[in-house]
Design a protein around this motif. Sequence first.
Motif, PDB file in Angstrom:
ATOM      1  N   VAL A 113       0.859  -1.187   0.000  1.00  0.00           N
ATOM      2  CA  VAL A 113       0.000   0.000   0.000  1.00  0.00           C
ATOM      3  C   VAL A 113       0.896   1.238   0.000  1.00  0.00           C
ATOM      4  O   VAL A 113       1.144   1.824  -1.040  1.00  0.00           O
ATOM      5  CB  VAL A 113      -0.969   0.014   1.208  1.00  0.00           C
ATOM      6  CG1 VAL A 113      -1.825   1.276   1.201  1.00  0.00           C
ATOM      7  CG2 VAL A 113      -1.860  -1.215   1.204  1.00  0.00           C
ATOM      8  N   TYR A 114       1.418   1.616   1.172  1.00  0.00           N
ATOM      9  CA  TYR A 114       2.243   2.819   1.259  1.00  0.00           C
ATOM     10  C   TYR A 114       3.592   2.621   0.575  1.00  0.00           C
ATOM     11  O   TYR A 114       4.145   3.562   0.021  1.00  0.00           O
ATOM     12  CB  TYR A 114       2.407   3.309   2.698  1.00  0.00           C
ATOM     13  CG  TYR A 114       2.761   2.241   3.701  1.00  0.00           C
ATOM     14  CD1 TYR A 114       4.072   1.830   3.874  1.00  0.00           C
ATOM     15  CD2 TYR A 114       1.773   1.647   4.475  1.00  0.00           C
ATOM     16  CE1 TYR A 114       4.394   0.851   4.791  1.00  0.00           C
ATOM     17  CE2 TYR A 114       2.091   0.668   5.402  1.00  0.00           C
ATOM     18  CZ  TYR A 114       3.404   0.280   5.552  1.00  0.00           C
ATOM     19  OH  TYR A 114       3.730  -0.687   6.467  1.00  0.00           O
ATOM     20  N   THR A 115       4.140   1.405   0.587  1.00  0.00           N
ATOM     21  CA  THR A 115       5.403   1.188  -0.127  1.00  0.00           C
ATOM     22  C   THR A 115       5.190   1.327  -1.635  1.00  0.00           C
ATOM     23  O   THR A 115       6.067   1.810  -2.338  1.00  0.00           O
ATOM     24  CB  THR A 115       6.023  -0.180   0.210  1.00  0.00           C
ATOM     25  OG1 THR A 115       5.064  -1.213  -0.017  1.00  0.00           O
ATOM     26  CG2 THR A 115       6.503  -0.221   1.650  1.00  0.00           C
ATOM     27  N   LEU A 116       4.015   0.925  -2.103  1.00  0.00           N
ATOM     28  CA  LEU A 116       3.695   1.105  -3.521  1.00  0.00           C
ATOM     29  C   LEU A 116       3.538   2.590  -3.853  1.00  0.00           C
ATOM     30  O   LEU A 116       4.012   3.052  -4.895  1.00  0.00           O
ATOM     31  CB  LEU A 116       2.419   0.333  -3.881  1.00  0.00           C
ATOM     32  CG  LEU A 116       1.932   0.459  -5.323  1.00  0.00           C
ATOM     33  CD1 LEU A 116       2.996  -0.005  -6.312  1.00  0.00           C
ATOM     34  CD2 LEU A 116       0.634  -0.330  -5.508  1.00  0.00           C
ATOM     35  N   ASN A 156       5.191  -4.370  -8.954  1.00  0.00           N
ATOM     36  CA  ASN A 156       4.424  -4.735  -7.760  1.00  0.00           C
ATOM     37  C   ASN A 156       4.120  -6.230  -7.820  1.00  0.00           C
ATOM     38  O   ASN A 156       3.005  -6.640  -8.110  1.00  0.00           O
ATOM     39  CB  ASN A 156       3.144  -3.905  -7.680  1.00  0.00           C
ATOM     40  CG  ASN A 156       2.394  -4.116  -6.396  1.00  0.00           C
ATOM     41  OD1 ASN A 156       2.929  -4.605  -5.413  1.00  0.00           O
ATOM     42  ND2 ASN A 156       1.132  -3.743  -6.404  1.00  0.00           N
ATOM     43  N   CYS A 157       5.135  -7.043  -7.517  1.00  0.00           N
ATOM     44  CA  CYS A 157       5.024  -8.475  -7.772  1.00  0.00           C
ATOM     45  C   CYS A 157       5.054  -9.354  -6.531  1.00  0.00           C
ATOM     46  O   CYS A 157       4.856 -10.559  -6.631  1.00  0.00           O
ATOM     47  CB  CYS A 157       6.135  -8.909  -8.716  1.00  0.00           C
ATOM     48  SG  CYS A 157       7.790  -8.621  -8.070  1.00  0.00           S
ATOM     49  N   ILE A 158       5.302  -8.769  -5.345  1.00  0.00           N
ATOM     50  CA  ILE A 158       5.315  -9.590  -4.135  1.00  0.00           C
ATOM     51  C   ILE A 158       3.945  -9.518  -3.469  1.00  0.00           C
ATOM     52  O   ILE A 158       3.424  -8.435  -3.225  1.00  0.00           O
ATOM     53  CB  ILE A 158       6.385  -9.133  -3.125  1.00  0.00           C
ATOM     54  CG1 ILE A 158       7.783  -9.187  -3.731  1.00  0.00           C
ATOM     55  CG2 ILE A 158       6.330 -10.005  -1.875  1.00  0.00           C
ATOM     56  CD1 ILE A 158       8.869  -8.702  -2.784  1.00  0.00           C
ATOM     57  N   LYS A 159       3.402 -10.661  -3.182  1.00  0.00           N
ATOM     58  CA  LYS A 159       2.141 -10.767  -2.444  1.00  0.00           C
ATOM     59  C   LYS A 159       2.409 -11.604  -1.205  1.00  0.00           C
ATOM     60  O   LYS A 159       3.407 -12.308  -1.106  1.00  0.00           O
ATOM     61  CB  LYS A 159       1.048 -11.425  -3.294  1.00  0.00           C
ATOM     62  CG  LYS A 159       0.790 -10.741  -4.627  1.00  0.00           C
ATOM     63  CD  LYS A 159       0.279  -9.340  -4.457  1.00  0.00           C
ATOM     64  CE  LYS A 159       0.029  -8.700  -5.806  1.00  0.00           C
ATOM     65  NZ  LYS A 159       0.367  -7.324  -5.893  1.00  0.00           N
ATOM     66  N   GLY A 160       1.508 -11.559  -0.251  1.00  0.00           N
ATOM     67  CA  GLY A 160       1.662 -12.340   0.971  1.00  0.00           C
ATOM     68  C   GLY A 160       0.311 -12.692   1.548  1.00  0.00           C
ATOM     69  O   GLY A 160      -0.730 -12.386   0.964  1.00  0.00           O
ATOM     70  N   LEU A 186      11.587  -2.194  -1.575  1.00  0.00           N
ATOM     71  CA  LEU A 186      11.254  -0.960  -0.876  1.00  0.00           C
ATOM     72  C   LEU A 186      10.375  -1.276   0.321  1.00  0.00           C
ATOM     73  O   LEU A 186       9.323  -1.901   0.178  1.00  0.00           O
ATOM     74  CB  LEU A 186      10.524  -0.007  -1.835  1.00  0.00           C
ATOM     75  CG  LEU A 186      10.059   1.320  -1.268  1.00  0.00           C
ATOM     76  CD1 LEU A 186      11.238   2.165  -0.819  1.00  0.00           C
ATOM     77  CD2 LEU A 186       9.243   2.076  -2.303  1.00  0.00           C
ATOM     78  N   ASP A 187      10.839  -0.868   1.514  1.00  0.00           N
ATOM     79  CA  ASP A 187      10.061  -1.053   2.733  1.00  0.00           C
ATOM     80  C   ASP A 187      10.113   0.235   3.537  1.00  0.00           C
ATOM     81  O   ASP A 187      10.918   1.124   3.255  1.00  0.00           O
ATOM     82  CB  ASP A 187      10.612  -2.232   3.548  1.00  0.00           C
ATOM     83  CG  ASP A 187       9.570  -2.875   4.450  1.00  0.00           C
ATOM     84  OD1 ASP A 187       8.424  -2.386   4.488  1.00  0.00           O
ATOM     85  OD2 ASP A 187       9.891  -3.868   5.109  1.00  0.00           O
ATOM     86  N   ASN A 188       9.263   0.331   4.540  1.00  0.00           N
ATOM     87  CA  ASN A 188       9.153   1.539   5.343  1.00  0.00           C
ATOM     88  C   ASN A 188      10.292   1.642   6.371  1.00  0.00           C
ATOM     89  O   ASN A 188      10.998   2.629   6.411  1.00  0.00           O
ATOM     90  CB  ASN A 188       7.780   1.551   6.026  1.00  0.00           C
ATOM     91  CG  ASN A 188       7.460   2.863   6.679  1.00  0.00           C
ATOM     92  OD1 ASN A 188       7.976   3.894   6.303  1.00  0.00           O
ATOM     93  ND2 ASN A 188       6.588   2.831   7.663  1.00  0.00           N
ATOM     94  N   VAL A 189      10.445   0.612   7.194  1.00  0.00           N
ATOM     95  CA  VAL A 189      11.437   0.606   8.270  1.00  0.00           C
ATOM     96  C   VAL A 189      12.120  -0.755   8.298  1.00  0.00           C
ATOM     97  O   VAL A 189      11.485  -1.770   8.059  1.00  0.00           O
ATOM     98  CB  VAL A 189      10.758   0.839   9.645  1.00  0.00           C
ATOM     99  CG1 VAL A 189      11.773   0.756  10.778  1.00  0.00           C
ATOM    100  CG2 VAL A 189      10.046   2.177   9.681  1.00  0.00           C
ATOM    101  N   ILE A 190      13.414  -0.761   8.596  1.00  0.00           N
ATOM    102  CA  ILE A 190      14.099  -2.033   8.828  1.00  0.00           C
ATOM    103  C   ILE A 190      14.494  -2.084  10.306  1.00  0.00           C
ATOM    104  O   ILE A 190      15.163  -1.195  10.812  1.00  0.00           O
ATOM    105  CB  ILE A 190      15.323  -2.228   7.909  1.00  0.00           C
ATOM    106  CG1 ILE A 190      15.909  -3.609   8.145  1.00  0.00           C
ATOM    107  CG2 ILE A 190      16.342  -1.135   8.074  1.00  0.00           C
ATOM    108  CD1 ILE A 190      16.880  -4.073   7.095  1.00  0.00           C
ATOM    109  N   ALA A 191      14.002  -3.105  10.975  1.00  0.00           N
ATOM    110  CA  ALA A 191      14.339  -3.299  12.394  1.00  0.00           C
ATOM    111  C   ALA A 191      15.193  -4.554  12.509  1.00  0.00           C
ATOM    112  O   ALA A 191      16.414  -4.476  12.561  1.00  0.00           O
ATOM    113  CB  ALA A 191      13.068  -3.405  13.226  1.00  0.00           C
ATOM    114  N   THR A 192      14.572  -5.716  12.498  1.00  0.00           N
ATOM    115  CA  THR A 192      15.313  -6.977  12.573  1.00  0.00           C
ATOM    116  C   THR A 192      15.798  -7.435  11.210  1.00  0.00           C
ATOM    117  O   THR A 192      16.673  -8.281  11.109  1.00  0.00           O
ATOM    118  CB  THR A 192      14.420  -8.088  13.156  1.00  0.00           C
ATOM    119  OG1 THR A 192      13.326  -8.309  12.262  1.00  0.00           O
ATOM    120  CG2 THR A 192      13.913  -7.717  14.539  1.00  0.00           C
TER     121      THR A 192
END
Length: 140
Positions: free
Chosen positions: A55-58, A74-78, A112-118
């Motif tokens: 959503v927001y990453t797109l 936009n090819c990764i789904k889960g 592309l992601d919002n935050v990387i933690a672990t």
Amino acid sequence: MIFSLGNYNTKLREYCHNVKENDFDTIVKVANLLSAKVNKNDILVPIPNHQGYAVYTLAIANEIAKNVNCKVYNCIKGVQREKLYTAKQRNAIVDLGLYLSLPQPKTNIILLDNVIATGYTYKEAKKLFVSCDLLTIAKV
């Protein structure tokens, strides 16, 4: 390689939260900042959220593509799942159920992601590709 704008415990924390709320002005600001890390030969692949789709990453990827003239794939789904933040509080591991809905592109791939933690989401998404980098707003 991981490209990040900086540490989560700065102004970027507010950006991350605003992006998750689909604040378009913040999405544009973030996209403008992240655009410096992308070139026109790259393909941006947004990582899905807990609902199983991006959503927001797109939205960020599409804004970066406008700036850089690169492609968005936009090819990764889960699978729909609980939020990783909630699962971490319970010390639980979540199956993201990620899969490619389209064939893997054969060029420079940037997840592309919002935050990387672990790094869990990135590691799971990266398994779908031969090689790729990560572009994110902030690191925890």
